[in-house]
Enzyme design. Structure first.
Site, PDB file in Angstrom:
ATOM      1  N   SER A 176      52.154  24.895  46.932  1.00  0.00           N
ATOM      2  CA  SER A 176      52.732  24.983  45.595  1.00  0.00           C
ATOM      3  C   SER A 176      52.362  23.757  44.767  1.00  0.00           C
ATOM      4  O   SER A 176      51.195  23.465  44.583  1.00  0.00           O
ATOM      5  CB  SER A 176      54.248  25.176  45.690  1.00  0.00           C
ATOM      6  OG  SER A 176      54.806  25.473  44.443  1.00  0.00           O
ATOM      7  N   ASP A 180      51.777  26.154  37.724  1.00  0.00           N
ATOM      8  CA  ASP A 180      51.527  25.271  38.853  1.00  0.00           C
ATOM      9  C   ASP A 180      50.337  25.805  39.664  1.00  0.00           C
ATOM     10  O   ASP A 180      49.820  26.882  39.370  1.00  0.00           O
ATOM     11  CB  ASP A 180      52.791  25.097  39.697  1.00  0.00           C
ATOM     12  CG  ASP A 180      53.179  26.337  40.480  1.00  0.00           C
ATOM     13  OD1 ASP A 180      52.715  27.434  40.131  1.00  0.00           O
ATOM     14  OD2 ASP A 180      53.948  26.213  41.445  1.00  0.00           O
ATOM     15  N   ASP A 221      49.638  27.331  42.473  1.00  0.00           N
ATOM     16  CA  ASP A 221      49.577  28.688  43.022  1.00  0.00           C
ATOM     17  C   ASP A 221      50.161  29.728  42.065  1.00  0.00           C
ATOM     18  O   ASP A 221      50.309  30.895  42.417  1.00  0.00           O
ATOM     19  CB  ASP A 221      50.248  28.768  44.389  1.00  0.00           C
ATOM     20  CG  ASP A 221      51.755  28.580  44.335  1.00  0.00           C
ATOM     21  OD1 ASP A 221      52.212  27.736  43.544  1.00  0.00           O
ATOM     22  OD2 ASP A 221      52.473  29.253  45.096  1.00  0.00           O
ATOM     23  N   ASP A 234      53.030  30.463  40.662  1.00  0.00           N
ATOM     24  CA  ASP A 234      54.301  31.177  40.732  1.00  0.00           C
ATOM     25  C   ASP A 234      55.356  30.532  39.832  1.00  0.00           C
ATOM     26  O   ASP A 234      56.431  31.092  39.656  1.00  0.00           O
ATOM     27  CB  ASP A 234      54.805  31.297  42.172  1.00  0.00           C
ATOM     28  CG  ASP A 234      55.075  29.962  42.843  1.00  0.00           C
ATOM     29  OD1 ASP A 234      54.778  28.909  42.248  1.00  0.00           O
ATOM     30  OD2 ASP A 234      55.580  29.974  43.986  1.00  0.00           O
TER      31      ASP A 234
END
Length: 577
Positions: free
Chosen positions: A146, A301, A303, A305
């Site tokens: 993340s 961000d 990734d 999500d």
């Protein structure tokens, strides 16, 4: 086995990965580093498995990945119907070793005769969730850490519904993983062999197209006639292509991308943290926004999500909204676009540390609110339950910049949120208001809710013990007042009990057990304490409500200061022991 014995097992392993062996040689004289690398096994937490890259059982490397995937393989063979035929979806982000870990996972699955569908290049987390459902896969893995620093990587495990594995499934997977004696000797098949046998299939564009088609279903208005100027930064991550294509297909063409942050970069070299929760991540977007006179700045961000946005305030400067503020705006916009019939039996799902303003907005539209533990997997779990009831999912969000509008994904989705935020900004612009002015309209209607979060990082074995001590102290010596407000209820999610102090009543909390303490104060204020399941952190969450912005800010500062003093006192006392 002691950490020293485990270290010896690794260093004496004849075919140990050369890079990992070299790293161990470089820290051979650093006993503290070696102990931290080997004193425990890296385990699943609230968001999966995540850790610092490097050699050791407490680090992310090919062997700890293999061990986790071996346990997952055994679990799905035992518990998921037709797992081998249905296969596994695997995606990865822009971090160091992400693609390598994705391939390692496929090599372990392949040794079990389980087919892997691996994206040929990096993709966002929500697309992995979508791919599991689209491909009818038995499970899914997203290789990502993340928004953590560059030295981290990890992975999230998804069940056949496309949601992160809930607690019961995670516990069963962990049990299978823990039964594996030696992570160094797990059987794998070579990539070329898997490709030739059809057990490794590279995927991409077909799933992208299906996702983009589904993305159209969240569109609420016709945006073709718009004058919205957008600045977008993917913060060196995975979101660029899908966000740009998504914006284009719903009618937005004045999109300016921050070039320096458009390309994937595992070092995240232009930001101190690739996290849209951190205002510094928007510095370049703000500069470009001023240059092109943008109406909205959007940032995802690595990734993809989580989504953050910034909009102009009354002084013409860009202000980054909090996750609670953006979530509440998106909720209000989503519900306002639905008629009474479409809202019937509708449900808002939020976490216990997300603003109570969401409940007030949902209630205004006749929509019920459901609270879950922190973690979007609990929201995904609830959506799954609605499939066998007359309840309808309308919106889900958490304070940490995670939102979901369309349930074709079962995890937070920054691509969906980016499209919806721009559409919402366009709608308010047509009414002559910025999103900040729209937010003030909601405050005037529902009350001045304000939230905050403080995070304390305590690394290493000693840090983990300190965090345990903090929670023990708060549990054994609970607050009675904060900010001049009396505590009216204490919720202990580890014992699943809520003590209502005013009524002298004790109630059951009908949520899974978790090491969390929450204090409900007078006047709708609250404080919550939660150790992270995937990072060496303890987080303190705060929420207040008053009749003015200034009063809410004063009260929030006071409560935060009192909590910080208490935590510092606990830490200092334990350091002296």
């Amino acid at each position: 086995m002691s950490w020293q014995d485990t270290l010896k097992k690794w260093t004496s392993f004849a075919t140990l990965d050369e890079k990992l062996l070299d790293q161990l040689k470089k820290v051979a004289d650093n006993e503290k580093e070696l102990e931290d690398s080997f004193y425990k096994n890296l385990s699943f937490g609230t968001g999966g498995m995540r850790g610092i890259l490097g050699p050791g059982t407490n680090r992310m490397n090919i062997y700890t990945v293999r061990k986790a995937v071996e346990g997952l393989s055994i679990y799905i063979e035992e518990n998921v119907a037709h797992a081998k035929e249905r296969g596994v979806a695997i995606a990865y982000d822009s971090r160091y070793m992400s693609k390598e870990f994705a391939v390692e996972a496929a090599k372990v699955f392949g040794a079990h005769g389980i087919r892997s569908y691996v994206f040929e290049s990096l993709r966002p987390t929500p697309l992995l969730s979508f791919a599991v459902r689209y491909l009818h896969a038995a499970t899914g893995i997203m290789i990502t850490a993340s928004h953590n620093p560059p030295e981290y990587n990890g992975f999230k495990v998804y069940n056949e519904d496309g949601g992160q594995v809930p607690l019961k499934e995670a516990a069963a997977i962990i049990d299978r993983v823990n039964q594996i004696d030696n992570e160094l000797e797990i059987v794998v098949k070579e990539q070329i062999e898997l490709e030739n046998s059809g057990l490794l299939e590279w995927i991409g564009e077909k799933v992208d197209r299906a996702y983009l088609h589904a993305l159209k279903t969240i569109q609420k208005q016709d945006n073709n006639d718009n004058d919205l100027t957008i600045v977008f930064t993917p913060l060196h991550g995975t979101a660029h292509d899908l966000v740009m294509q998504g914006l284009e297909q719903v009618g937005f063409d004045k999109v300016h991308v921050v070039r320096e942050q458009a390309k994937p970069d595992p070092e995240f070299s232009t930001v101190s943290s690739p996290n849209p929760e951190e205002h510094q991540a928007f510095e370049m977007a703000i500069d470009l926004g001023r240059e092109v006179n943008a109406d909205i700045l959007i940032g995802t961000d690595p990734d993809a999500d989580r989504l953050g946005i910034a909009v102009k305030n009354d002084n013409g400067d860009y202000q980054v909204l909090t996750g609670n503020q953006l979530g509440t705006l998106l909720l209000d916009y989503t519900l306002s676009c639905l008629d009474e019939q479409e809202r019937k039996n509708g449900q808002l799902i939020k976490t216990i540390v997300t603003t109570e303003m969401g409940r007030a907005v949902a209630s205004y539209y006749g929509v019920h609110t459901i609270d879950t533990l922190t973690g979007f997997k609990f929201i995904g779990e609830k959506i799954k339950q609605f499939e066998t009831s007359d309840e309808r999912f309308l919106f889900g969000y958490e304070e940490s910049y995670g939102y979901l509008i369309g349930s074709f994904v079962r995890d937070k989705d920054a691509v969906q949120a980016a499209i919806a935020a721009c559409e919402m900004a366009n709608s308010w612009k047509k009414q002559g208001k910025t999103l900040l002015q729209a937010l003030n309209t909601l405050y005037a209607k529902h009350g001045y809710y304000l939230e905050g979060m403080k995070s304390l990082t305590l690394k290493g074995k000693d840090g983990a013990e300190q965090i345990e001590k903090i929670m023990e102290n708060i549990r054994e010596n609970p607050f009675t007042t904060l900010g001049g407000l009396r505590v009216q209820a204490v919720e202990d999610y580890q014992s699943s009990l809520r003590k209502r102090l005013v009524e002298d009543l004790t109630e059951d909390i009908l949520l899974p057990k978790e090491n969390v303490m929450k204090f409900i104060l007078e006047d709708e204020a609250w404080v919550c304490f939660r150790p992270s399941g995937t990072e060496p952190k303890i987080k303190s969450y705060f929420g207040v409500k008053t009749t003015s912005a200034e009063a809410s800010e004063r009260l929030l500062r006071t409560i935060q200061k009192e909590v910080e003093q208490r935590i510092n006192q606990i830490v200092n006392e334990n350091m002296l022991i």
